[in-house]
Design a protein around this motif. Structure first.
Motif, short mmCIF file in Angstrom:
data_model
loop_
_atom_site.label_atom_id
_atom_site.label_comp_id
_atom_site.label_asym_id
_atom_site.label_seq_id
_atom_site.Cartn_x
_atom_site.Cartn_y
_atom_site.Cartn_z
N PHE A 392 20.73 17.37 49.40
CA PHE A 392 19.81 17.33 48.27
C PHE A 392 19.60 15.90 47.78
CE2 PHE A 392 21.14 21.71 48.17
CZ PHE A 392 20.03 22.40 47.70
N SER A 393 18.39 15.61 47.37
CA SER A 393 18.09 14.33 46.74
C SER A 393 17.56 14.59 45.33
CB SER A 393 17.05 13.55 47.56
OG SER A 393 15.87 14.31 47.73
N GLU A 394 18.00 13.79 44.38
CA GLU A 394 17.59 13.99 42.99
C GLU A 394 16.13 13.59 42.82
OE1 GLU A 394 19.57 13.34 38.57
OE2 GLU A 394 20.18 12.06 40.23
N ILE A 395 15.39 14.42 42.11
CA ILE A 395 13.96 14.17 41.89
C ILE A 395 13.77 13.26 40.69
CG2 ILE A 395 11.77 15.26 41.25
CD1 ILE A 395 12.68 17.75 42.74
N ASN A 396 12.88 12.30 40.83
CA ASN A 396 12.54 11.41 39.72
C ASN A 396 11.71 12.19 38.71
OD1 ASN A 396 11.15 9.49 38.04
ND2 ASN A 396 11.74 7.90 39.51
N MET A 397 12.26 12.38 37.51
CA MET A 397 11.60 13.21 36.51
C MET A 397 10.36 12.55 35.91
SD MET A 397 13.17 16.04 36.66
CE MET A 397 12.45 16.90 35.27
N ILE A 398 10.22 11.24 36.09
CA ILE A 398 9.00 10.59 35.61
C ILE A 398 7.80 11.15 36.37
CG2 ILE A 398 7.77 8.40 35.38
CD1 ILE A 398 10.45 6.99 35.18
N ASN A 399 7.96 11.31 37.68
CA ASN A 399 6.88 11.86 38.49
C ASN A 399 6.56 13.30 38.10
OD1 ASN A 399 6.77 9.44 39.90
ND2 ASN A 399 8.18 10.14 41.49
N MET A 400 7.62 14.08 37.86
CA MET A 400 7.40 15.48 37.46
C MET A 400 6.68 15.53 36.11
SD MET A 400 8.57 17.10 40.03
CE MET A 400 8.38 18.76 39.37
N TRP A 401 7.07 14.66 35.20
CA TRP A 401 6.43 14.61 33.87
C TRP A 401 4.95 14.25 34.01
CZ3 TRP A 401 8.38 15.56 28.94
CH2 TRP A 401 7.57 15.18 27.88
N ASN A 402 4.67 13.24 34.80
CA ASN A 402 3.29 12.79 34.96
C ASN A 402 2.41 13.86 35.59
OD1 ASN A 402 4.04 10.36 33.84
ND2 ASN A 402 4.16 9.27 35.79
N ASP A 403 2.99 14.64 36.51
CA ASP A 403 2.22 15.68 37.20
C ASP A 403 1.98 16.91 36.33
OD1 ASP A 403 2.08 14.09 39.44
OD2 ASP A 403 3.71 15.11 40.50
N THR A 404 2.78 17.09 35.30
CA THR A 404 2.71 18.31 34.50
C THR A 404 2.32 18.04 33.05
OG1 THR A 404 5.12 18.19 34.13
CG2 THR A 404 4.35 19.57 35.95
N ILE A 405 3.18 17.37 32.31
CA ILE A 405 2.95 17.14 30.88
C ILE A 405 1.85 16.11 30.65
CG2 ILE A 405 4.00 16.53 28.68
CD1 ILE A 405 5.23 19.04 29.89
N LEU A 406 1.97 14.95 31.30
CA LEU A 406 1.00 13.88 31.08
C LEU A 406 -0.40 14.30 31.49
CD1 LEU A 406 0.45 10.91 30.28
CD2 LEU A 406 0.88 10.29 32.67
N SER A 407 -0.52 14.98 32.61
CA SER A 407 -1.85 15.36 33.10
C SER A 407 -2.52 16.39 32.21
CB SER A 407 -1.74 15.91 34.53
OG SER A 407 -0.95 17.10 34.56
N ASN A 408 -1.73 17.14 31.43
CA ASN A 408 -2.29 18.18 30.57
C ASN A 408 -2.32 17.81 29.10
OD1 ASN A 408 -2.80 20.76 32.24
ND2 ASN A 408 -0.79 20.12 32.95
N ASN A 409 -1.39 16.96 28.68
CA ASN A 409 -1.24 16.70 27.24
C ASN A 409 -1.36 15.22 26.88
OD1 ASN A 409 -1.04 18.40 25.04
ND2 ASN A 409 1.15 18.09 24.77
#
Length: 443
Positions: A392-409
């Motif tokens: 397993f490799s840890e996911i960079n949460m900045i990318n997850m945030w940008n793809d979900t929260i930032l893109s919508n809010n």
């Protein structure tokens, strides 16, 4: 109701709490359901007085011992009136007049002398001789953990646990309604609110509201869910058509939002050892119009046999101290101890190991707890990384945030950028406390 009758009601609640295994919130709700004649102003007085005593019980107990009082609930009530009650605080004459009336109907009030009440005492509710854990209403081991985790603002974090909780709801888009349309309907009902800052699906009420009685709730247009829980679920970036395993699904709060994100397409398998919670989830799922969730009751030592390498996303909503939500149940912190924390830490890691086995190559593993303690969050993930770094490799949460929260809010990433995991800090982010970390399994 006259004030003396209000105080008798608070005394009844305190006595019930002393002789019950139920949480304080359940006792309060049951009391008001059984006494529907009580008006809104009376309910507010009774509730505020009761919760003042619960939230400040370490300090009240310290003053009782320091003043040589009897440690009865009547003594706690007098100190609540004097220190904390908006109608009576620091008004000795008014409290004495009330005590005369109360002593006519209750023998314990006849034995109270108010000679100890004075201006100096009032100014020293947070007495300089109090230890930190008493001032901040936390057991020492918990406060020490917070001090170590938040060296720059540990006082604010500790105080946030003792504040009144926020009341958030989430729009259910499966009912073909947007957040803006829901907001308009709430305005029509006269409910003061605003959009949640981070969650693009969330609405925060200015004060708690019995929304369960409204058609909006009964018809599934909204769900009561804290903003932090919404954010944690949205960050998984669940897509329509995927296979999800939700471990420790409880009453289905995250299943509901995952189904929304997936547009009811795909499959969610919700695992929990508590059959009653799963049954309660069934009611919520039906009301929300969710039909892609399969509930699965498992025993304490359930096996992943037959489930290995199967799911696109495994979400572990691990059992934890719940310290991030203690503002919702202030009495919980006094029942929690180091032994319980150690037991939970062991269970959390076991679930991480099980969950990892269920993730298919290329799939994601999400770990979250409604806690900001490192023992339940960061330390668990560091241990997991050491044991599973080849798979397993840890996911960079900045990318997850940008793809979900930032893109919508349009809200930029509000956390430390040098760390992959997220800690929602109630003192900073004005949400429940939450820890979120995600991994991707190598192909």
């Amino acid at each position: 109701m006259r004030d003396k009758d209000r105080i008798y009601s608070v005394l009844e609640l305190l006595n019930t709490l002393d002789n019950s295994s139920k949480t304080a919130s359940k006792i309060v709700n049951s009391f008001f359901r059984s006494n529907k004649f009580i008006g809104s102003k009376d309910r507010k007085f009774i509730s505020n007085s009761f919760w003042n005593i619960i939230r400040h019980q370490y300090k009240i107990k310290w003053h009782i011992e320091n003043l040589g009082l009897r440690a009865l609930n009547t003594d706690k009530l007098i100190l609540e009136l004097f220190f904390l009650n908006d109608n009576y605080k620091n008004n000795i004459i008014k409290i004495k007049n009330l005590l005369i009336l109360m002593s006519q109907g209750h023998k314990d009030f006849k034995q109270i002398s108010l000679d100890f009440l004075d201006e100096k005492l009032y100014r020293n509710f947070y007495h300089p001789n109090m230890q930190d854990h008493i001032k901040y209403e936390l057991q020492e081991f918990l406060l020490n953990s917070i001090k170590g985790s938040f060296p720059d603002n540990w006082q604010d974090v500790a105080l946030s646990i003792n504040k009144e909780a926020f009341f958030d709801v989430r729009v259910n888009r499966l009912k073909n309604i947007s957040r803006d349309k829901l907001s308009t309907k709430l305005k029509d009902l006269g409910i003061d609110h605003q959009h949640c800052k981070y969650s693009p699906l969330g609405i925060r009420f200015s004060k708690r509201c019995p929304i369960e009685g409204h058609e909006l709730y009964k018809n599934g247009y909204l769900e009561i869910q804290g903003e932090a829980s919404q954010v944690a679920s949205i960050l998984t970036d669940a897509k329509p058509g995927i296979q999800i395993a939700e471990i420790c699904s409880g009453a289905g709060g995250k299943s509901l939002i995952l189904a929304d994100l997936m547009e009811n397409k795909g499959r969610i398998v919700s695992f929990d050892i508590n059959k009653k919670r799963l049954e309660n989830a069934s009611i919520r799922l039906k009301r929300a119009g969710v039909h892609n969730v399969e509930r699965r009751h498992v025993n304490q030592n359930w096996s992943v046999k037959g489930l290995e390498n199967f799911f696109d996303l495994v979400l572990i909503d691990a059992p934890c101290s719940g310290i991030g939500k203690w503002s919702r149940s202030p009495d919980s912190k006094f029942k929690f101890d180091k032994k319980k924390l150690d037991e939970l830490v062991k269970i959390q890691y076991e679930l991480l190991v099980k969950g990892a086995l269920m993730v298919k190559p290329g799939g994601k593993l999400a770990y979250m707890v409604c806690s900001f303690l490192p023992e339940e969050g960061l330390n668990q993930i560091e241990n997991f990384k050491m044991e599973n770094n080849l798979d397993f490799s840890e996911i960079n949460m900045i990318n997850m945030w940008n793809d979900t929260i930032l893109s919508n809010n349009q809200i930029p990433y509000p956390f430390e950028t040098d760390k992959n995991s997220i800690v929602l800090n109630p003192a900073i982010h004005r949400t429940d406390g939450f820890y979120i970390s995600m991994f991707q399994r190598k192909r």
